[in-house]
Design an enzyme around this catalytic site. Structure first.
Site, PDB file in Angstrom:
ATOM      1  N   ARG A   8       0.829  -1.215   0.000  1.00 43.83           N
ATOM      2  CA  ARG A   8       0.000   0.000   0.000  1.00 43.83           C
ATOM      3  C   ARG A   8       0.863   1.265   0.000  1.00 43.83           C
ATOM      4  NH1 ARG A   8      -1.932   1.313   6.100  1.00 43.83           N
ATOM      5  NH2 ARG A   8      -0.467  -0.028   7.178  1.00 43.83           N
ATOM      6  N   GLU A  56     -19.100   3.849  -0.509  1.00 44.56           N
ATOM      7  CA  GLU A  56     -18.322   3.148  -1.520  1.00 44.56           C
ATOM      8  C   GLU A  56     -19.111   2.913  -2.809  1.00 44.56           C
ATOM      9  OE1 GLU A  56     -18.737   2.116   1.609  1.00 44.56           O
ATOM     10  OE2 GLU A  56     -16.772   2.400   2.524  1.00 44.56           O
ATOM     11  N   PHE A  81     -14.506  -3.524   1.390  1.00 43.68           N
ATOM     12  CA  PHE A  81     -15.433  -2.467   0.946  1.00 43.68           C
ATOM     13  C   PHE A  81     -15.294  -2.189  -0.551  1.00 43.68           C
ATOM     14  CE2 PHE A  81     -13.917  -1.115   5.313  1.00 43.68           C
ATOM     15  CZ  PHE A  81     -14.885  -1.858   5.970  1.00 43.68           C
TER      16      PHE A  81
END
Lengths: 313, 276
Positions: A8, A56, A81
């Site tokens: 990430r 989302e 999500f």
């Protein structure tokens, strides 16, 4: 060992670099930009960053609209999500439309750790892989994440990029080219092959080194693109080794192991032993403790390799 | 000062009458489809496509075109009739609606039908996409505008309200939404199934500029659109009070006509009414 970096983190930095070169890149996040690292992009390009709040479904649709108008949206939130929660929005507004939306999900797999099962995406590869037109990419380390982000920004169409939370070692040799849809043979072997993706690539390399001391030559292939699969390489490896062990930080249902079993069963049937999460949800714990509890250990991989070899005909 | 002359209104009325015949014929030939919502939304589309939107059917991918997202995708026969009449594709397409290998799918497909800006059909998603298009127009420093048509039953979807917050938060005054408020959804009157009322107050509370009009009155629609264009700092929603099945006496306000095709006798009767 070189410096560890979370995929990430590499993603966040890669986005900023790409943002400087490609003015059509825009980024959307759902109130997790500090965790997904899109905050770095937001800081440098505030007008090209859209915080969509905790919504989302709307974020996916907004990204579709931006893509329909010529932009290249990167959409980030946690894996749970970014996939299951918004499956219909991705299906109808992004995949069916073949729009140029890049879904970059962080916090996937069991190594989310302490947040527990509600936040551990163990089915995201399965959900994205089943959608027509979707490309599914899982980089093995930080350096490969840079390459993957650049590659998916340059390809047309929807992509799911699976990223992780913890820092992971560099396992892909520097300078090894990255091409979407092409697996990477990291270690030759003839007795069976580990086909690994994401952070399990490093573990597979470790297991193959231990096996070598026992006189077993296990190949290791990094399948960073789960869809489309590298059919040529996989069939070549099937003929060469005669047995596969797939390794993924994901359910054994629907992910890398399933994809390879689907390919192999119809083209070159050999034993395929799948190592992954065995049809269960995760739980809280440190990433290290969870990896051990759920079988992501060198010992378990060696055992799977032995089983695969025993089943060879 | 009227925004449209009486003669121009009459011209639109005649155009809409012809398009309503096309809608009924398409659905009759397809032997399935949604006549009720197509007939209720038609006049909104007529005003937009014949009087308002900057579009060029001969260059329908022009990046600077205005966009329309038909979020209530099941009403697509109305959109198809309009697009064919405006020359986006040959009117011969209309006779293959919903058939195998057709460029006209049962719900809009932006990859198959020229002039369709967004694939819709799964309700609740169109406003989000329209927001994205409006944000893109702003990033491009373009004056192009985005229109989106929502169904009244559709606003029961939660995503609509997520998107409503987004449009207001980002002050998308280049976006105009229409609510085709015909009062009916598949299982009955929306006020009985699950009432979205008070509708206008909800949108106002979400930060929108809200206008209410009679949805089959061209002059009122045009006036409202003009006000939407000049409103700054917030998106506008035009709540258009419409009649489901408008124009065919036995379809008007009858929920049975949400999603079924007329038989031969019904088809001929509907056509006769629309040809009067």
């Amino acid at each position: 060992m070189t410096e560890k970096i979370a995929t990430r983190d590499a993603y966040g930095k890669a986005l900023v670099e790409l943002g400087r070169r490609m003015d059509k890149i825009v980024v959307l996040d759902a109130d997790l930009s500090k965790s997904t690292k899109t905050a770095l992009f937001a800081e440098e390009f505030p007008l090209r960053f859209f915080n969509m709040g905790i919504s989302e479904a709307d974020m996916m649709g907004t990204a579709a609209g931006l893509a329909a108008s010529g932009y290249i949206p990167f959409v980030s939130t946690f894996g749970v999500f970014a996939t299951g929660r918004v499956f219909d929005q991705i299906r109808n507004s992004i995949a069916y439309t073949r729009l140029n939306v890049k879904i970059a999900a962080t916090h996937t797999g069991i190594t989310v750790g302490e947040d527990g099962a509600s936040h551990q995406a163990l089915e995201d590869i399965a959900l994205m892989r089943v959608l027509p037109h979707m490309t599914v990419v899982v980089p093995a380390d930080g350096r490969q994440t840079y390459q993957a982000v650049e590659a998916i920004a340059g390809c047309e169409g929807p992509v799911y990029l699976r990223l992780g939370r913890p820092k992971v070692p560099q396992v892909i040799p520097e300078g090894l080219p990255f091409e979407l849809g092409r697996g990477q043979l990291l270690r030759e072997g003839k007795d069976f092959a580990f086909l690994a993706t994401g952070i399990t690539v490093g573990l597979s390399l470790e297991a193959s080194q231990l096996l070598e001391r026992q006189g077993i030559n296990a190949a290791v292939v990094n399948i960073h693109t789960i869809k489309p699969l590298d059919k040529d390489l996989l069939l070549h490896m099937a003929a060469k080794t005669g047995a596969f062990v797939t390794v993924e930080e994901h359910s054994v249902i629907g992910g890398l192991g399933s994809a390879i079993a689907e390919l192999i069963s119809g083209n070159y049937p050999i034993p395929v032993i799948r190592v992954g999460i065995n049809d269960t949800f995760g739980e809280s714990g440190s990433p290290e403790a969870l990896l051990i509890k759920y079988g992501f250990t060198v010992e378990n991989l060696i055992k799977a390799g032995q089983t695969a070899m025993e089943k060879k005909r | 000062m009227p925004v449209i002359s009486a003669a121009a209104v009459e011209e639109l009325r005649l155009k809409a009458r012809k398009l309503r015949q096309d809608i009924i014929t398409m659905i009759y030939e397809a032997a399935s489809g949604h006549p009720g919502g197509a007939l209720s939304v038609l006049d909104i589309l007529v005003v937009l496509y014949y009087k308002v939107m900057k579009i060029d059917p001969g260059n329908y991918l022009d990046p600077q075109r205005d966009r329309l997202v038909l979020s209530k995708g099941h009403a697509c026969p109305a959109l198809y009739a309009v697009l064919a009449d405006r020359g986006f594709f040959p009117s011969s397409y209309l006779s293959v609606l919903r058939k195998i290998d057709s460029p006209l799918q049962g719900h809009p497909d932006m990859r198959k039908t020229p002039g369709v800006e967004m694939s819709t059909g799964s309700l609740g998603q169109g406003l989000s996409a329209a927001n994205g298009m409006a944000l893109a127009a702003r990033l491009d420093n373009s004056r192009r505008r985005v229109y989106v048509v929502l169904g009244d039953g559709e606003i029961q979807e939660g995503q609509v309200w997520e998107a409503a917050m987004t449009a207001a938060h980002y002050r998308l005054d280049n976006l105009t939404a229409f609510l085709d408020y015909n009062g009916l959804q598949i299982d009955g009157w929306i006020r009985d199934v699950k009432s979205p009322e008070p509708v206008a107050e909800k949108w106002r509370a979400f930060g929108w500029h809200v206008l209410e009009v009679e949805g089959h009155d061209y002059a009122s629609l045009l006036k409202a659109i003009g006000r939407a264009h000049t409103n700054k700092g917030a998106p506008t929603i035009i709540i258009a009070h419409t009649v489901k099945g408008k124009g065919v006496s036995f379809m008007e306000n009858q929920i049975d006509w949400h999603g079924r095709a007329p038989n031969k006798e019904e088809y001929e009767q509907a056509l006769a009414e629309l040809q009067k």
